[in-house]
Structures are given as structure tokens and as C-alpha cells.
Scaffold this motif. Structure first.
Motif, short mmCIF file in Angstrom:
data_model
loop_
_atom_site.label_atom_id
_atom_site.label_comp_id
_atom_site.label_asym_id
_atom_site.label_seq_id
_atom_site.Cartn_x
_atom_site.Cartn_y
_atom_site.Cartn_z
N THR A 428 44.03 -9.38 68.24
CA THR A 428 43.72 -10.45 67.30
C THR A 428 43.29 -9.84 65.96
N ASP A 429 43.41 -10.62 64.91
CA ASP A 429 43.04 -10.14 63.57
C ASP A 429 41.54 -10.12 63.36
N THR A 430 40.83 -10.96 64.08
CA THR A 430 39.37 -11.05 63.93
C THR A 430 38.71 -10.85 65.30
N PRO A 431 37.45 -10.43 65.31
CA PRO A 431 36.76 -10.20 66.59
C PRO A 431 36.68 -11.47 67.44
N VAL A 432 36.81 -11.29 68.73
CA VAL A 432 36.65 -12.41 69.66
C VAL A 432 35.17 -12.60 69.94
N GLU A 433 34.64 -13.74 69.56
CA GLU A 433 33.22 -14.03 69.75
C GLU A 433 33.06 -15.38 70.41
N ALA A 434 31.86 -15.63 70.92
CA ALA A 434 31.60 -16.89 71.61
C ALA A 434 31.28 -17.99 70.61
N ARG A 435 31.78 -19.18 70.92
CA ARG A 435 31.51 -20.39 70.12
C ARG A 435 30.59 -21.28 70.93
N ILE A 436 29.48 -21.68 70.31
CA ILE A 436 28.43 -22.38 71.04
C ILE A 436 28.85 -23.81 71.37
N GLY A 437 28.40 -24.28 72.52
CA GLY A 437 28.67 -25.64 72.97
C GLY A 437 28.09 -25.79 74.36
N ALA A 438 28.55 -26.77 75.11
CA ALA A 438 28.07 -26.93 76.49
C ALA A 438 28.40 -25.69 77.31
N THR A 439 29.54 -25.06 77.02
CA THR A 439 29.87 -23.74 77.55
C THR A 439 30.20 -22.83 76.37
N LEU A 440 30.34 -21.54 76.62
CA LEU A 440 30.60 -20.59 75.55
C LEU A 440 32.08 -20.20 75.57
N ARG A 441 32.87 -20.95 74.81
CA ARG A 441 34.29 -20.66 74.72
C ARG A 441 34.56 -19.64 73.62
N PRO A 442 35.66 -18.89 73.72
CA PRO A 442 36.01 -17.97 72.63
C PRO A 442 36.27 -18.73 71.33
N ASN A 443 36.03 -18.05 70.21
CA ASN A 443 36.17 -18.70 68.91
C ASN A 443 37.62 -18.78 68.43
N GLN A 444 38.57 -18.35 69.24
CA GLN A 444 39.98 -18.37 68.86
C GLN A 444 40.85 -18.33 70.13
N PRO A 445 42.09 -18.79 70.03
CA PRO A 445 42.99 -18.69 71.19
C PRO A 445 43.26 -17.22 71.53
N LEU A 446 43.33 -16.93 72.82
CA LEU A 446 43.65 -15.58 73.30
C LEU A 446 45.02 -15.60 73.96
N GLN A 447 45.82 -14.61 73.65
CA GLN A 447 47.16 -14.50 74.22
C GLN A 447 47.22 -13.28 75.14
N LEU A 448 47.88 -13.46 76.29
CA LEU A 448 47.98 -12.41 77.29
C LEU A 448 49.44 -12.16 77.63
N LYS A 449 49.84 -10.89 77.62
CA LYS A 449 51.16 -10.50 78.09
C LYS A 449 51.05 -10.07 79.56
N LEU A 450 51.99 -10.51 80.37
CA LEU A 450 51.99 -10.19 81.80
C LEU A 450 53.28 -9.46 82.15
N ARG A 451 53.15 -8.21 82.57
CA ARG A 451 54.32 -7.45 83.00
C ARG A 451 54.42 -7.52 84.51
N PRO A 452 55.56 -7.98 85.05
CA PRO A 452 55.69 -8.09 86.51
C PRO A 452 55.51 -6.74 87.19
N VAL A 453 54.81 -6.76 88.31
CA VAL A 453 54.58 -5.55 89.10
C VAL A 453 55.64 -5.47 90.19
N ASP A 454 56.16 -4.27 90.42
CA ASP A 454 57.08 -4.07 91.54
C ASP A 454 56.25 -4.06 92.82
N ARG A 455 56.26 -5.18 93.53
CA ARG A 455 55.39 -5.34 94.70
C ARG A 455 56.01 -4.80 95.97
N PHE A 456 57.20 -4.26 95.89
CA PHE A 456 57.89 -3.86 97.12
C PHE A 456 58.13 -2.34 97.16
N ARG A 457 57.38 -1.63 96.32
CA ARG A 457 57.58 -0.17 96.32
C ARG A 457 57.05 0.44 97.60
#
Length: 457
Positions: A428-457
Motif C-alpha cells: 500500500t502507498d500509506t501505512p496500514v493503521e487501525a480506524r476507531i469504531g465499535a471494532t478496529l478496522r484497517p484504515n484502508q482496503p487490503l488486497q491479498l494475492k493467493l498463489r495456489p499450492v501444489d497439494r499433491f507433491r
């Protein structure tokens, strides 16, 4: 329990006047609370919020007094509790006789026997939900973390709450309705002393989310009014309790408890699992050890509850995650009688704020408190830790009755994801910090890349 203040040594609380804190509170209230907590160093602090002057209690000894030793004197009531009581009514999230009744009826749902019966259904729901990540992983598309964690959590919680009694169309209405409530209550939560007649940001969205939740839940209650059937789910337990002769319970009581359990079991788990990925991103050594353990134990299988006892590091990671981002970051209590906490006189009617988030970051309690380190939670270290140095689910009589379900659910979800994918957080371009509220959500959307694992090795 009242205390003769004159019989024990007393001192003044560390005071943080409004004129010194207001500008920082406006800019970043969470950071200012952390600054105050650190400056107090575990001593009782008095916050000047203009219309309110609550005490902030963070030291494990003082927390233990409020939540356990003198729990009957510190109750869930008063101004700071009003926004939540307005949402959850006379449910497990209330106080006094109403809380006792709801806890007595719901406690068996969370017994070891019942959780064992639910665990296979939970695992199946989690595997099915995680499997839906295969497509973006194959196509090398990133996922937005919070909504995807929310989808997986909601699919799982629906099994625990409703068993097989809820229709997909109803679930599809509840999920965005709960999301709207969770995100729009923040200002009422932070400014509970503002009258309802004065509009605040989020009020309109909150009202719409509540309307959707109420319509859907009441329709469900009506459909099973005369025959709730059998099952270990919460909905069945509530309906059967209402039908008992002379119970005096009504539809509102079922609705209040369903909404309370839905909110506390979805929002908190979703947010905690969202914070997991930036935590792991900062510790590649932890991620490597975690992935190795998961893949050696699970292999090419779907995750099952019986895998968990062979995954000690998964458990440690979840425990450390909850130290950094506990399920309830702050909660109020009001004193019924005059007493003394940490040498500071607390008068009847005054508010005390308890914050696991602050306690878990005290340098006097935790070594390197801002560093994510699952090694803190080895069995040896767990045995010697102060009981209230770590209390992500609260403590005393009001400790969350669903904590074992949360832990199992979080461990199953984490294991299911890592058995199928190698995750990497998109920078992300800016630090990921907590945003105050009933729960502490991140202050920006987070994106995750998932690479498939070869589960049959």
C-alpha cells in the motif's frame, strides 16, 4: 461491593485535561488513547472528554478487580453502554436478570459436547467457502481481504446460529445488513452522550441496516413459531426456551439475542482475520513456519477439526493475533457503589473503561508489545502470565461465552487458507493503521494475492 475509601490509601488518578488532548483526539482518537495509556504506565488515568470524565484502567491487577473480584460493583450500564443496548436490547449483551437468563439458556449451546457436534459442520462450511478462492488464485487476481474474510466467517457462523433453518435468500439479506450496522455505529459509539435527536454521520445507514436485520429475523422467528425442530444451533435453543410453559419470553427476546450473537461472532472474527495478513506480511519467518506446519499436517486433505490438536503453532499465531487486535478493544463499566481502584477513589455512577487493546500494549506488561511474535504463547509462557495481562474475550462473569467457537473457527479458517494458498499482501502507498469504531478496522482496503499450492507433491 462497596469500599470504605477512608480505610485504604488513596491517590489521584493521572489526569489528561481536554485542552491538552482535544486536538489530538479529533485527528486520531485511537493514537491519543494509546499515548495516554503509555503515559499513565498502568496507573489509573482520568480522561477529560468534555461531557464525560471516565477512568481508563489498564493494569492487569486493576482489570482483574473490575472484571472479576468486584464484578458485581462494575456493571454494563450507563451512557457509554447506551449505543450497544439500543442495538442488542435485553440479551446476552445486557446486564442484571436479563443477562442471567440469556446466559443460562445459551451456555449449553457452547458446551464442549455441543461444540464437538458443530465442529464438523463448521469445517465443511469453511472448506466450501475457502474453495471459492481457487478462481481468483488461478487467474492471479487479488482479493479484497475484509469482504472475503467476512464472506467465509458469515458462511460459518450461519451454521452455528441457524443450523439448516435459514434460507439462502435470508442469509444474503443479513450479511450486508450486518455490515451496514458495523460500519455506521462508529460515531454513536464514540459520542454516546450526544442525544438521538441530534443527527450524526451514519445514523441513516444504521437505521436502514437495522430495518433489514429486524425484518429478516422476525420473519424467521414467525416461520418456526410453533415447531423450532431439533438441532444444536442457537436459533433452535432460543425458540425452544420461548415455547417453554411460563417462560414469559417473546419474539423481541429472540431477536435481541440473535442479533447480539450474530454481531459479536461475525464482525469481531472478520476484523481479527483481516489484521492477520499485515501481521504475517511483516514476519516472513512466522509465515514460513506456519505454512510448513499446516501443509505437513493437512497435506492434500480438507481441514478437519481433528487436525487442530496437531497444529500448535497455528494456535499460537491466533493467540498473538488476538493480543494485537482483541475481539473487543474497549468496553465500559459503571460503578454501583463507591470504591477504590489502583489507589484511586471511584464514586458510584462513574464510568471505568477497560481496554484489552491498551493492556496488551503496555511495555510494563509485555516485552516488545508492538511486535507480532507468536512465541509469547508457548505453553511454558502461558503458565506464568498474569491472568489479566491477556484477556481478548474479556473476563469474569461476562467473559465471552463463544470464545472457544471463535478460536476453533479462526484456526480452521487460517489452516484452510494456508493449506491451499501461499498468500502475499499487496503493498500500500500509506501505512496500514487501525480506524476507531465499535471494532478496529484497517484504515484502508487490503488486497491479498493467493498463489495456489501444489497439494499433491
Amino acid at each position: 461491593m462497596s469500599v470504605d475509601v477512608g480505610a485504604v490509601p488513596v491517590q489521584k488518578a493521572k489526569n489528561f485535561p481536554l485542552y491538552r488532548t482535544v486536538s489530538r483526539f479529533v485527528r486520531d482518537p485511537l493514537r491519543e488513547l494509546l499515548r495516554i495509556s503509555a503515559a499513565a504506565g498502568g496507573e489509573v488515568a482520568r480522561l477529560d472528554l468534555g461531557a464525560s470524565h471516565p477512568y481508563l484502567v489498564t493494569h492487569p491487577d486493576h482489570v482483574q478487580q473490575v472484571l472479576r473480584k468486584d464484578s458485581q460493583n462494575f456493571v454494563r450500564d450507563g451512557t457509554f453502554w447506551q449505543p450497544l443496548h439500543g442495538l442488542f436490547g435485553d440479551s446476552i449483551m445486557s446486564e442484571y436478570d436479563e443477562w442471567e437468563l440469556s446466559k443460562r439458556i445459551l451456555q449449553p449451546v457452547f458446551s464442549t459436547k455441543t461444540i464437538r457436534s458443530l465442529s464438523d459442520h463448521m469445517a465443511q462450511a469453511i472448506n466450501d467457502a475457502v474453495r471459492q478462492l481457487d478462481e481468483p488464485a488461478r487467474e492471479d487476481r487479488s482479493i479484497e481481504v475484509l469482504p472475503e474474510m467476512g464472506r467465509i466467517v458469515h458462511d460459518t457462523v450461519i451454521k452455528v446460529l441457524f443450523g439448516d433453518k435459514i434460507r439462502q435468500a435470508e442469509a444474503d439479506r443479513l450479511i450486508p445488513g450486518m455490515e451496514r450496522l458495523a460500519t455506521s455505529i462508529a460515531f454513536r459509539f464514540l459520542l454516546p452522550f450526544v442525544p438521538k435527536s441530534i443527527p450524526l454521520p451514519g445514523d441513516r445507514a444504521f437505521a436502514e441496516g437495522l430495518r433489514v436485520m429486524d425484518e429478516t429475523l422476525y420473519e424467521l422467528v414467525e416461520r418456526f413459531r410453533y415447531d423450532p425442530g431439533e438441532g444444536y444451533d442457537i436459533f433452535t435453543a432460543l425458540c425452544q426456551a420461548r415455547m417453554a410453559e411460563g417462560s414469559g419470553l417473546d419474539d423481541n427476546w429472540i431477536r435481541d439475542n440473535l442479533l447480539a450473537m450474530w454481531a459479536t461472532s461475525t464482525e469481531t472474527t472478520t476484523v481479527a482475520l483481516t489484521w492477520l495478513w499485515p501481521m504475517l506480511d511483516a514476519r516472513p519467518d512466522v509465515t514460513e513456519r506456519l505454512c510448513t506446519e499446516v501443509r505437513e499436517v493437512v497435506g492434500d486433505e480438507d481441514v478437519r477439526p481433528d487436525h487442530l490438536h496437531r497444529l500448535p503453532y497455528v494456535k499460537q499465531v491466533v493467540q498473538e493475533l488476538l493480543r494485537m487486535y482483541p475481539v473487543g478493544w474497549i468496553f465500559p463499566r459503571i460503578a454501583l457503589n463507591d470504591t477504590v481502584v489502583g489507589g484511586v477513589p471511584v464514586k458510584a455512577g462513574q464510568t471505568v473503561l477497560i481496554s484489552p487493546f491498551m493492556t496488551h500494549r503496555l511495555e510494563s506488561v509485555w516485552d516488545r508489545p508492538l511486535e507480532f511474535d507468536p512465541e509469547r504463547f508457548t505453553p511454558e509462557k502461558n503458565r506464568v502470565r498474569h491472568r489479566y495481562a491477556y484477556y481478548p474475550f474479556g473476563g469474569g462473569p461476562h467473559q465471552c461465552i463463544g470464545r472457544h467457537v471463535f478460536n476453533m473457527e479462526a484456526e480452521l479458517i487460517l489452516t484452510a487458507i494456508l493449506s491451499r494458498f501461499s498468500p502475499s499482501l499487496v503493498a500500500t502507498d500509506t501505512p496500514v493503521e487501525a480506524r476507531i469504531g465499535a471494532t478496529l478496522r484497517p484504515n484502508q482496503p487490503l488486497q491479498l494475492k493467493l498463489r495456489p499450492v501444489d497439494r499433491f507433491r
